[in-house]
Motif scaffolding. Structure first.
Motif, PDB file in Angstrom:
ATOM      1  N   THR A 225     -45.934 -38.413 -25.652  1.00 37.66           N
ATOM      2  CA  THR A 225     -45.736 -39.785 -25.195  1.00 37.66           C
ATOM      3  C   THR A 225     -46.473 -40.751 -26.114  1.00 37.66           C
ATOM      4  OG1 THR A 225     -47.690 -39.758 -23.767  1.00 37.66           O
ATOM      5  CG2 THR A 225     -45.607 -38.960 -22.822  1.00 37.66           C
ATOM      6  N   ALA A 226     -46.111 -42.017 -26.030  1.00 31.43           N
ATOM      7  CA  ALA A 226     -46.770 -43.031 -26.851  1.00 31.43           C
ATOM      8  C   ALA A 226     -48.253 -43.127 -26.495  1.00 31.43           C
ATOM      9  CB  ALA A 226     -46.075 -44.379 -26.665  1.00 31.43           C
ATOM     10  N   SER A 227     -48.560 -43.037 -25.202  1.00 28.62           N
ATOM     11  CA  SER A 227     -49.955 -43.109 -24.772  1.00 28.62           C
ATOM     12  C   SER A 227     -50.763 -41.940 -25.328  1.00 28.62           C
ATOM     13  CB  SER A 227     -50.022 -43.118 -23.249  1.00 28.62           C
ATOM     14  OG  SER A 227     -51.354 -43.090 -22.800  1.00 28.62           O
ATOM     15  N   ARG A 228     -50.203 -40.742 -25.252  1.00 28.73           N
ATOM     16  CA  ARG A 228     -50.893 -39.556 -25.758  1.00 28.73           C
ATOM     17  C   ARG A 228     -51.081 -39.652 -27.263  1.00 28.73           C
ATOM     18  NH1 ARG A 228     -54.676 -36.207 -26.250  1.00 28.73           N
ATOM     19  NH2 ARG A 228     -54.147 -34.139 -27.039  1.00 28.73           N
ATOM     20  N   LEU A 229     -50.059 -40.116 -27.973  1.00 29.70           N
ATOM     21  CA  LEU A 229     -50.170 -40.246 -29.428  1.00 29.70           C
ATOM     22  C   LEU A 229     -51.240 -41.267 -29.791  1.00 29.70           C
ATOM     23  CD1 LEU A 229     -49.295 -39.584 -32.259  1.00 29.70           C
ATOM     24  CD2 LEU A 229     -47.420 -41.228 -32.032  1.00 29.70           C
ATOM     25  N   GLY A 230     -51.315 -42.360 -29.034  1.00 22.58           N
ATOM     26  CA  GLY A 230     -52.366 -43.350 -29.291  1.00 22.58           C
ATOM     27  C   GLY A 230     -53.750 -42.735 -29.191  1.00 22.58           C
ATOM     28  N   GLN A 231     -53.953 -41.877 -28.202  1.00 26.50           N
ATOM     29  CA  GLN A 231     -55.237 -41.195 -28.045  1.00 26.50           C
ATOM     30  C   GLN A 231     -55.523 -40.272 -29.227  1.00 26.50           C
ATOM     31  OE1 GLN A 231     -54.925 -39.188 -24.288  1.00 26.50           O
ATOM     32  NE2 GLN A 231     -55.048 -41.057 -23.075  1.00 26.50           N
ATOM     33  N   ILE A 232     -54.488 -39.573 -29.684  1.00 29.80           N
ATOM     34  CA  ILE A 232     -54.660 -38.660 -30.823  1.00 29.80           C
ATOM     35  C   ILE A 232     -55.070 -39.438 -32.074  1.00 29.80           C
ATOM     36  CG2 ILE A 232     -53.426 -37.118 -32.402  1.00 29.80           C
ATOM     37  CD1 ILE A 232     -51.709 -36.252 -29.998  1.00 29.80           C
ATOM     38  N   LEU A 233     -54.382 -40.546 -32.330  1.00 31.64           N
ATOM     39  CA  LEU A 233     -54.692 -41.333 -33.530  1.00 31.64           C
ATOM     40  C   LEU A 233     -56.108 -41.890 -33.470  1.00 31.64           C
ATOM     41  CD1 LEU A 233     -51.350 -43.294 -34.160  1.00 31.64           C
ATOM     42  CD2 LEU A 233     -52.058 -41.053 -35.006  1.00 31.64           C
ATOM     43  N   ARG A 234     -56.514 -42.371 -32.308  1.00 29.23           N
ATOM     44  CA  ARG A 234     -57.865 -42.931 -32.189  1.00 29.23           C
ATOM     45  C   ARG A 234     -58.924 -41.850 -32.352  1.00 29.23           C
ATOM     46  NH1 ARG A 234     -59.124 -46.756 -27.391  1.00 29.23           N
ATOM     47  NH2 ARG A 234     -60.786 -47.316 -28.855  1.00 29.23           N
ATOM     48  N   SER A 235     -58.669 -40.671 -31.794  1.00 33.89           N
ATOM     49  CA  SER A 235     -59.648 -39.590 -31.906  1.00 33.89           C
ATOM     50  C   SER A 235     -59.827 -39.152 -33.358  1.00 33.89           C
ATOM     51  CB  SER A 235     -59.228 -38.401 -31.036  1.00 33.89           C
ATOM     52  OG  SER A 235     -58.065 -37.769 -31.568  1.00 33.89           O
ATOM     53  N   ARG A 236     -58.794 -39.357 -34.163  1.00 35.71           N
ATOM     54  CA  ARG A 236     -58.871 -38.991 -35.578  1.00 35.71           C
ATOM     55  C   ARG A 236     -59.220 -40.175 -36.465  1.00 35.71           C
ATOM     56  NH1 ARG A 236     -53.787 -35.597 -37.375  1.00 35.71           N
ATOM     57  NH2 ARG A 236     -54.952 -35.902 -39.305  1.00 35.71           N
ATOM     58  N   ASN A 237     -59.567 -41.300 -35.838  1.00 31.24           N
ATOM     59  CA  ASN A 237     -59.967 -42.506 -36.563  1.00 31.24           C
ATOM     60  C   ASN A 237     -58.870 -42.986 -37.531  1.00 31.24           C
ATOM     61  OD1 ASN A 237     -61.761 -44.612 -37.053  1.00 31.24           O
ATOM     62  ND2 ASN A 237     -62.629 -43.598 -38.863  1.00 31.24           N
ATOM     63  N   ILE A 238     -57.625 -42.828 -37.125  1.00 32.10           N
ATOM     64  CA  ILE A 238     -56.501 -43.365 -37.894  1.00 32.10           C
ATOM     65  C   ILE A 238     -56.323 -44.822 -37.489  1.00 32.10           C
ATOM     66  CG2 ILE A 238     -53.998 -43.246 -38.243  1.00 32.10           C
ATOM     67  CD1 ILE A 238     -54.194 -40.224 -37.937  1.00 32.10           C
ATOM     68  N   GLN A 239     -56.450 -45.722 -38.458  1.00 31.62           N
ATOM     69  CA  GLN A 239     -56.491 -47.149 -38.146  1.00 31.62           C
ATOM     70  C   GLN A 239     -55.189 -47.881 -38.447  1.00 31.62           C
ATOM     71  OE1 GLN A 239     -60.029 -49.036 -39.833  1.00 31.62           O
ATOM     72  NE2 GLN A 239     -60.925 -47.005 -40.098  1.00 31.62           N
ATOM     73  N   GLY A 240     -54.313 -47.286 -39.241  1.00 30.38           N
ATOM     74  CA  GLY A 240     -53.107 -47.986 -39.669  1.00 30.38           C
ATOM     75  C   GLY A 240     -51.844 -47.187 -39.410  1.00 30.38           C
ATOM     76  N   ILE A 241     -50.751 -47.882 -39.060  1.00 30.98           N
ATOM     77  CA  ILE A 241     -49.481 -47.233 -38.737  1.00 30.98           C
ATOM     78  C   ILE A 241     -48.346 -47.900 -39.506  1.00 30.98           C
ATOM     79  CG2 ILE A 241     -47.832 -46.682 -36.907  1.00 30.98           C
ATOM     80  CD1 ILE A 241     -50.110 -46.827 -34.906  1.00 30.98           C
ATOM     81  N   LEU A 242     -47.521 -47.077 -40.151  1.00 29.99           N
ATOM     82  CA  LEU A 242     -46.263 -47.520 -40.734  1.00 29.99           C
ATOM     83  C   LEU A 242     -45.152 -47.067 -39.788  1.00 29.99           C
ATOM     84  CD1 LEU A 242     -46.940 -46.491 -44.431  1.00 29.99           C
ATOM     85  CD2 LEU A 242     -46.642 -48.835 -43.641  1.00 29.99           C
ATOM     86  N   VAL A 243     -44.422 -48.018 -39.228  1.00 28.27           N
ATOM     87  CA  VAL A 243     -43.404 -47.702 -38.223  1.00 28.27           C
ATOM     88  C   VAL A 243     -42.051 -47.559 -38.914  1.00 28.27           C
ATOM     89  CG1 VAL A 243     -42.328 -48.397 -36.055  1.00 28.27           C
ATOM     90  CG2 VAL A 243     -44.713 -49.018 -36.525  1.00 28.27           C
ATOM     91  N   CYS A 244     -41.521 -46.348 -38.889  1.00 28.60           N
ATOM     92  CA  CYS A 244     -40.222 -46.054 -39.489  1.00 28.60           C
ATOM     93  C   CYS A 244     -39.130 -46.847 -38.765  1.00 28.60           C
ATOM     94  CB  CYS A 244     -39.950 -44.560 -39.372  1.00 28.60           C
ATOM     95  SG  CYS A 244     -38.355 -44.022 -40.022  1.00 28.60           S
ATOM     96  N   PRO A 245     -38.049 -47.251 -39.464  1.00 27.09           N
ATOM     97  CA  PRO A 245     -36.913 -47.863 -38.768  1.00 27.09           C
ATOM     98  C   PRO A 245     -36.448 -47.006 -37.604  1.00 27.09           C
ATOM     99  CG  PRO A 245     -36.639 -48.108 -41.127  1.00 27.09           C
ATOM    100  CD  PRO A 245     -37.840 -47.227 -40.928  1.00 27.09           C
ATOM    101  N   GLN A 246     -35.948 -47.668 -36.564  1.00 26.74           N
ATOM    102  CA  GLN A 246     -35.619 -47.010 -35.310  1.00 26.74           C
ATOM    103  C   GLN A 246     -34.188 -46.463 -35.297  1.00 26.74           C
ATOM    104  OE1 GLN A 246     -38.175 -46.654 -32.833  1.00 26.74           O
ATOM    105  NE2 GLN A 246     -39.115 -47.168 -34.796  1.00 26.74           N
ATOM    106  N   PRO A 247     -33.893 -45.537 -34.371  1.00 29.93           N
ATOM    107  CA  PRO A 247     -32.544 -44.949 -34.309  1.00 29.93           C
ATOM    108  C   PRO A 247     -31.448 -45.966 -34.034  1.00 29.93           C
ATOM    109  CG  PRO A 247     -34.106 -43.646 -33.037  1.00 29.93           C
ATOM    110  CD  PRO A 247     -34.813 -44.895 -33.433  1.00 29.93           C
ATOM    111  N   ASN A 248     -31.781 -47.018 -33.266  1.00 26.67           N
ATOM    112  CA  ASN A 248     -30.796 -48.021 -32.885  1.00 26.67           C
ATOM    113  C   ASN A 248     -31.404 -49.414 -33.016  1.00 26.67           C
ATOM    114  OD1 ASN A 248     -28.699 -46.127 -31.830  1.00 26.67           O
ATOM    115  ND2 ASN A 248     -30.308 -45.630 -30.367  1.00 26.67           N
ATOM    116  N   PRO A 249     -30.558 -50.444 -33.119  1.00 25.65           N
ATOM    117  CA  PRO A 249     -31.101 -51.806 -33.138  1.00 25.65           C
ATOM    118  C   PRO A 249     -31.661 -52.192 -31.777  1.00 25.65           C
ATOM    119  CG  PRO A 249     -28.703 -51.854 -33.107  1.00 25.65           C
ATOM    120  CD  PRO A 249     -29.100 -50.417 -33.296  1.00 25.65           C
ATOM    121  N   HIS A 250     -32.536 -53.196 -31.779  1.00 19.44           N
ATOM    122  CA  HIS A 250     -33.107 -53.768 -30.549  1.00 19.44           C
ATOM    123  C   HIS A 250     -33.958 -52.759 -29.782  1.00 19.44           C
ATOM    124  CE1 HIS A 250     -30.276 -56.898 -31.506  1.00 19.44           C
ATOM    125  NE2 HIS A 250     -29.231 -56.129 -31.223  1.00 19.44           N
TER     126      HIS A 250
END
Length: 357
Positions: A123-148
């Protein structure tokens, strides 16, 4: 509150008033995650009150010294994707965004690791926890499967940049191809080659914030003082409607997606009589003339911008999102010359309805 009005306030002055070490001031002004947000706010206010500003000469010297030595490892950035059975991002130009961003991030001392919200159970919440625990500060967001698309994520803890316009919410800083200018350039090239009836198939415009459509309509109106060939609506871009549209308007050239020739043949259009072009070529060697979207430059710019945001302490959803546009490159992989074609077919006059008594 200025300690000495005859000299420029320094970080040491801020540290003395805040009763912290100078290094804490430096980190707090960059909103480093290791410094509590309330401490960052307090130190920033003190700096503003005494008129502290970074010395541009020292900043330039620091950048010069940084570039003269190999970049030490600074940390890891996240590449945030959303893979679905119908959307494998590595099969598209987005893979080259990632590769270019990864290579550019290395020059700043950062690695990039892929995280996929399409992974089962993540989940997005779980991934946020993982990134913070690893001190990852920056995210590049890939284009999404669909518009909007929308992604509910703890953005407040991260610096983030996305590509293109498929992510509707939140509105993050964005790096994208200059598709409006690309469409304008293609239309001008086609006009210069003698084409007066230029059509447009708006197939992927939802993903591009309708920028290509805007470029086509704008340039067509400026040249013709009207829109002589209305573009086919995206929901009507299937073979039957394309064939009907062609029979009505008889364009000599069509601006469309990279697979425009395949779509034209499927609709039964006389491809040998048409000049086909594209404003977002995925490769330099693509068998069409048009604008090559410089995927490598887009990826490099995104990585540079994200690292800069981390160094400046930018976190969370921006109040004023920035859009950085990267110009594409014109490639004439096919001749644009006007080919012989049958004249446009006139539509039969409509009969006036008989009066009803």
């Amino acid at each position: 509150m200025n300690p000495d009005s005859n000299r420029r306030p320094t970080q040491m002055d801020v540290a003395r008033i805040a009763k912290v070490h100078r290094s804490t001031v430096s980190l707090a002004l960059k909103r480093h995650p290791n410094i509590a947000p309330e401490t960052c706010d307090r130190i920033k206010k003190i700096a503003e009150d005494i008129g502290y500003l970074p010395d541009p000469m020292l900043t330039a010297l620091s950048v010069y010294r940084y570039k003269k030595q190999d970049a030490a490892f600074q940390g890891t950035l996240a590449w945030l994707a959303t893979t679905t059975p119908q959307f494998q991002w590595k099969n598209f130009i987005y893979k080259r965004f990632y590769e270019a961003a990864r290579d550019q991030a290395r020059t700043h001392g950062y690695g990039i690791e892929i995280f996929d919200l399409g992974e089962k159970g993540l989940t997005a919440s779980r991934l946020g926890q993982i990134l913070r625990s690893r001190n990852i500060q920056g995210i590049l967001v890939c284009p999404q499967p669909n518009p909007h698309m929308e992604i509910d994520f703890p953005w407040e803890h991260f610096a983030a940049i996305t590509f293109g316009f498929s992510l509707k919410k939140p509105q993050l800083h964005t790096v994208a191809a200059s598709q409006y200018n690309g469409a304008v350039t293609v239309i001008r090239k086609l006009h210069a080659a003698g084409h007066e009836r230029i059509g447009y198939l708006a197939i992927h415009d939802d993903r591009m914030n309708n920028n290509m459509l805007a470029g086509y309509l704008s340039e067509s109106f400026i040249v013709n003082k009207a829109i002589p060939l209305p573009p086919l609506h995206p929901t009507d871009c299937h073979p039957k409607k394309i064939a009907q549209w062609y029979e009505r308007y008889r364009p000599t050239a069509i601006l469309g997606p990279p697979d425009i020739e395949e779509r034209a043949r499927e609709a039964g259009l006389p491809v040998d009589e048409l000049t086909l072009a594209c404003a977002f070529l995925p490769h330099r060697q693509w068998d069409l003339s048009g604008i090559y979207e410089d995927a490598e430059q887009i990826g490099r710019v995104a990585a540079d911008n994200l690292v800069s945001m981390i160094h400046q302490g930018e976190r969370g959803i921006p109040t004023s999102p920035r859009i950085t546009l990267v110009e594409g490159k014109w490639l004439e992989n096919r001749p644009l010359n006007l080919r012989p074609q049958e004249p446009a077919r006139k539509r039969p006059a409509r009969k006036k309805p008989q009066a009803v008594s």
